[in-house]
Write a protein that holds these residues in place. Structure first.
Motif, PDB file in Angstrom:
ATOM      1  N   LEU A 185       0.881  -1.169   0.000  1.00 23.17           N
ATOM      2  CA  LEU A 185       0.000   0.000   0.000  1.00 23.17           C
ATOM      3  C   LEU A 185       0.918   1.219   0.000  1.00 23.17           C
ATOM      4  O   LEU A 185       1.738   1.377   0.895  1.00 23.17           O
ATOM      5  N   SER A 186       0.753   2.066  -0.995  1.00 23.76           N
ATOM      6  CA  SER A 186       1.642   3.215  -1.106  1.00 23.76           C
ATOM      7  C   SER A 186       1.466   4.117   0.104  1.00 23.76           C
ATOM      8  O   SER A 186       0.387   4.161   0.703  1.00 23.76           O
ATOM      9  N   PRO A 187       2.516   4.837   0.483  1.00 27.47           N
ATOM     10  CA  PRO A 187       2.401   5.743   1.616  1.00 27.47           C
ATOM     11  C   PRO A 187       1.233   6.728   1.448  1.00 27.47           C
ATOM     12  O   PRO A 187       0.544   7.043   2.410  1.00 27.47           O
ATOM     13  N   THR A 226      -1.039  12.497   8.645  1.00 29.09           N
ATOM     14  CA  THR A 226       0.376  12.823   8.464  1.00 29.09           C
ATOM     15  C   THR A 226       1.212  12.252   9.599  1.00 29.09           C
ATOM     16  O   THR A 226       2.302  11.720   9.381  1.00 29.09           O
ATOM     17  N   GLN A 227       0.694  12.319  10.800  1.00 30.21           N
ATOM     18  CA  GLN A 227       1.428  11.800  11.947  1.00 30.21           C
ATOM     19  C   GLN A 227       1.587  10.280  11.876  1.00 30.21           C
ATOM     20  O   GLN A 227       2.664   9.758  12.127  1.00 30.21           O
ATOM     21  N   VAL A 228       0.517   9.589  11.571  1.00 31.96           N
ATOM     22  CA  VAL A 228       0.609   8.128  11.531  1.00 31.96           C
ATOM     23  C   VAL A 228       1.520   7.699  10.384  1.00 31.96           C
ATOM     24  O   VAL A 228       2.330   6.785  10.516  1.00 31.96           O
ATOM     25  N   THR A 229       1.396   8.388   9.260  1.00 28.30           N
ATOM     26  CA  THR A 229       2.245   8.054   8.118  1.00 28.30           C
ATOM     27  C   THR A 229       3.714   8.271   8.464  1.00 28.30           C
ATOM     28  O   THR A 229       4.587   7.503   8.058  1.00 28.30           O
ATOM     29  N   ALA A 230       3.973   9.312   9.241  1.00 22.59           N
ATOM     30  CA  ALA A 230       5.355   9.583   9.643  1.00 22.59           C
ATOM     31  C   ALA A 230       5.898   8.448  10.505  1.00 22.59           C
ATOM     32  O   ALA A 230       7.046   8.028  10.350  1.00 22.59           O
ATOM     33  N   HIS A 249       6.003   5.304   7.824  1.00 25.75           N
ATOM     34  CA  HIS A 249       6.803   5.421   6.601  1.00 25.75           C
ATOM     35  C   HIS A 249       7.900   6.481   6.689  1.00 25.75           C
ATOM     36  O   HIS A 249       8.648   6.672   5.736  1.00 25.75           O
ATOM     37  N   GLY A 250       7.959   7.196   7.765  1.00 28.45           N
ATOM     38  CA  GLY A 250       8.975   8.230   7.895  1.00 28.45           C
ATOM     39  C   GLY A 250       8.428   9.609   7.584  1.00 28.45           C
ATOM     40  O   GLY A 250       7.445   9.762   6.857  1.00 28.45           O
ATOM     41  N   ALA A 269       5.614  11.149   4.794  1.00 29.32           N
ATOM     42  CA  ALA A 269       4.405  11.733   5.367  1.00 29.32           C
ATOM     43  C   ALA A 269       4.179  13.122   4.789  1.00 29.32           C
ATOM     44  O   ALA A 269       3.056  13.481   4.408  1.00 29.32           O
ATOM     45  N   ARG A 270       5.262  13.891   4.715  1.00 26.98           N
ATOM     46  CA  ARG A 270       5.164  15.248   4.175  1.00 26.98           C
ATOM     47  C   ARG A 270       4.720  15.164   2.708  1.00 26.98           C
ATOM     48  O   ARG A 270       3.840  15.886   2.256  1.00 26.98           O
TER      49      ARG A 270
END
Length: 426
Positions: free
Chosen positions: A262-264, A314-318, A321-322, A326-327
């Motif tokens: 699943l892509s970021p 954004t927080q969970v993705t960070a 996935h870093g 996330a950004r």
RNA sequence: GGAGGAGUGCCCGAGUGGCUAAAGGGGGCGGACUGUAAAUCCGCUGGCUAUGCCUACGUUGGUUCGAAUCCAACCUCCUCCA
């Protein structure tokens, strides 16, 4: 049994350990063994805590994030996590709360799955340095046992009477679905894992999903009977939406943590689409924002809550996935949903060569994970749910050619209103 | 050891020879309405190189022009008898 259960979310009075205070505050506690004993234990100094993951798929999914978040918090507070990969137990298959036998996996598949899972774990807990988290494979000891030896040493410590009382298998038995001896013994193996980790690494606490309660308790009891050790267990709640549904599945399958599954951006989108009623709880569970910030965001009303959802995503993705990814995902979201698509990075990249003979629209939908099969893609197109560069396409035979690309060699593809992609060909 | 009953798609659950890729519900997805939310209404919901082909009703064989439906054996579960 002398274990005390704690119901989820109950604010425990006067906890001494910061660890438990944080876990309760975050909503990460479902139930635990003797609360006071666990609290004292965690307050007394750094302890070693473990959570295990069987290699049943090539990637972990959002449900696995909860015990991992608990491990992260504990690591931040000075405790040492151990992550166990179930190279041994996966060969048996945990029957807990399942009414059918899992298909047995081949060792090669298990090894491949473990490699995929490992990548996510390495991001989520810090393995660096001499005090870093440990990653171990329970095949290391489970494959060493001789059958008679195992039965004599450990079988004697378990009674079938007790084993049958666990809800995890009782449901299976009441469902009149066959439970093989192989599966029934799973709980013994996990119990032995706990004991083994206690002996080898002085591990004293096990964390798991709520379905793991029985397995955890077996370890606690085994260690007490066998070695006179006092171990502790804690479960995190089951991940569910406010509407009560089990969470983790979405359009084209589970919400995977591995970027190849699943892509970021797809991951970010999953969290961006959280229902209003879940925002506050998810912020607490899956981000590391300070609680007052969580409270502030959760207090937003109506459409303003969309801001909180972006922060959540954004927080969970960070975490998973870093920060970079996330950004990028946030920018992609803004670009795709609010205009300005030129600025964002593409969400998917495909080789330009695939366009040479024209790429089938259905094929493209499958390639970027918006449909699980050509058939599903066809139904989406026929149903008017697919837009190419903003225009609805209902022709299932439509082929994408170089001429469909914008000046920047990309095209915008959307399925429904929530799934959008910016596909670049290079 | 004997007699009887049961096993259906992601889940629950109808169906007892062709009209059955299999009613209905849930879940999921798409459309309308919205705030990329919820609720509501409508539609779709096995796969494929697709006017056809393949896979699917516990497993394996068989009867039949034709089987989820009939027969046999086996597996698992339930009930009664010994």
């Amino acid at each position: 049994m002398t274990l005390h259960l704690r119901e989820a979310g109950k604010p425990a009075a006067k906890l001494r350990s910061e660890a438990l205070q944080v876990l309760f505050e975050r909503g990460l506690v479902n139930q635990c063994t003797d609360l006071t004993a666990l609290d004292d234990h965690l307050a007394a100094g750094p302890v070693t805590v473990y959570a295990g993951f069987d290699a049943t798929a090539q990637s972990l999914h959002v449900g696995h994030l909860m015990p991992l978040m608990a491990l992260r918090w504990l690591q931040k507070l000075g405790h040492r996590p151990i992550v166990v990969l179930g190279g041994g137990t996966t060969q048996v298959g945990d029957p807990s709360f399942r009414n059918e036998t899992r298909p047995l996996l081949e060792e090669r598949q298990i090894a491949a799955n473990m490699a995929g899972i490992r990548q996510s774990i390495e991001r989520l807990v810090d393995m660096r340095g001499p005090d870093g988290a440990l990653l171990v494979d329970n095949a290391e000891w489970l494959t060493e046992f001789k059958f008679l030896e195992f039965l004599r040493d450990y079988g004697s410590k378990f009674t079938v009477n007790r084993m049958l009382t666990f809800d995890s298998v009782r449901s299976r038995i009441e469902a009149q679905s066959p439970l093989t001896v192989l599966e029934f013994c799973y709980m013994m193996l996990q119990a032995v894992d706990f004991l083994e980790l206690a002996r080898r690494h002085d591990c004293t606490v096990q964390i798991g999903g709520s379905d793991q309660w029985g397995n955890i308790i077996n370890g606690v009891e085994l260690a007490r009977k066998g070695d006179g050790l006092s171990l502790h267990g804690l479960t995190v709640p089951l991940l569910a939406t406010a509407s009560g549904a089990k969470m983790g599945k979405s359009a084209a399958g589970a919400v995977w943590l591995h970027p190849e599954h699943l892509s970021p951006f797809g991951f970010w989108q999953f969290w961006r689409n959280t229902a209003d009623a879940d925002v506050g709880r998810f912020l607490r569970l899956f981000t590391e924002l300070p609680i007052n910030e969580v409270d502030r965001l959760s207090a937003l009303k109506g459409a303003d809550l969309n801001e909180a959802k972006k922060v959540l995503a954004t927080q969970v993705t960070a975490v998973v996935h870093g920060a970079e990814q996330a950004r990028a995902a946030l920018e992609q979201g803004e670009a795709l949903f609010a205009g300005g698509r030129e600025i964002a990075d593409p969400t998917h990249t495909l080789p330009l060569a695939r366009l040479s003979d024209g790429l089938g629209l259905l094929e493209l939908l499958v390639a970027i994970g918006f449909a699980a099969s050509n058939g599903e893609a066809r139904r989406l197109v026929a149903g008017g749910g697919v837009r190419l560069n903003g225009r609805v396409i209902e022709d299932t035979h439509r082929r994408i050619k170089a001429g469909d690309l914008a000046a920047d060699d990309r095209l915008a593809l959307a399925v429904g209103k929530r799934r959008k992609a910016l596909v670049s060909f290079s």
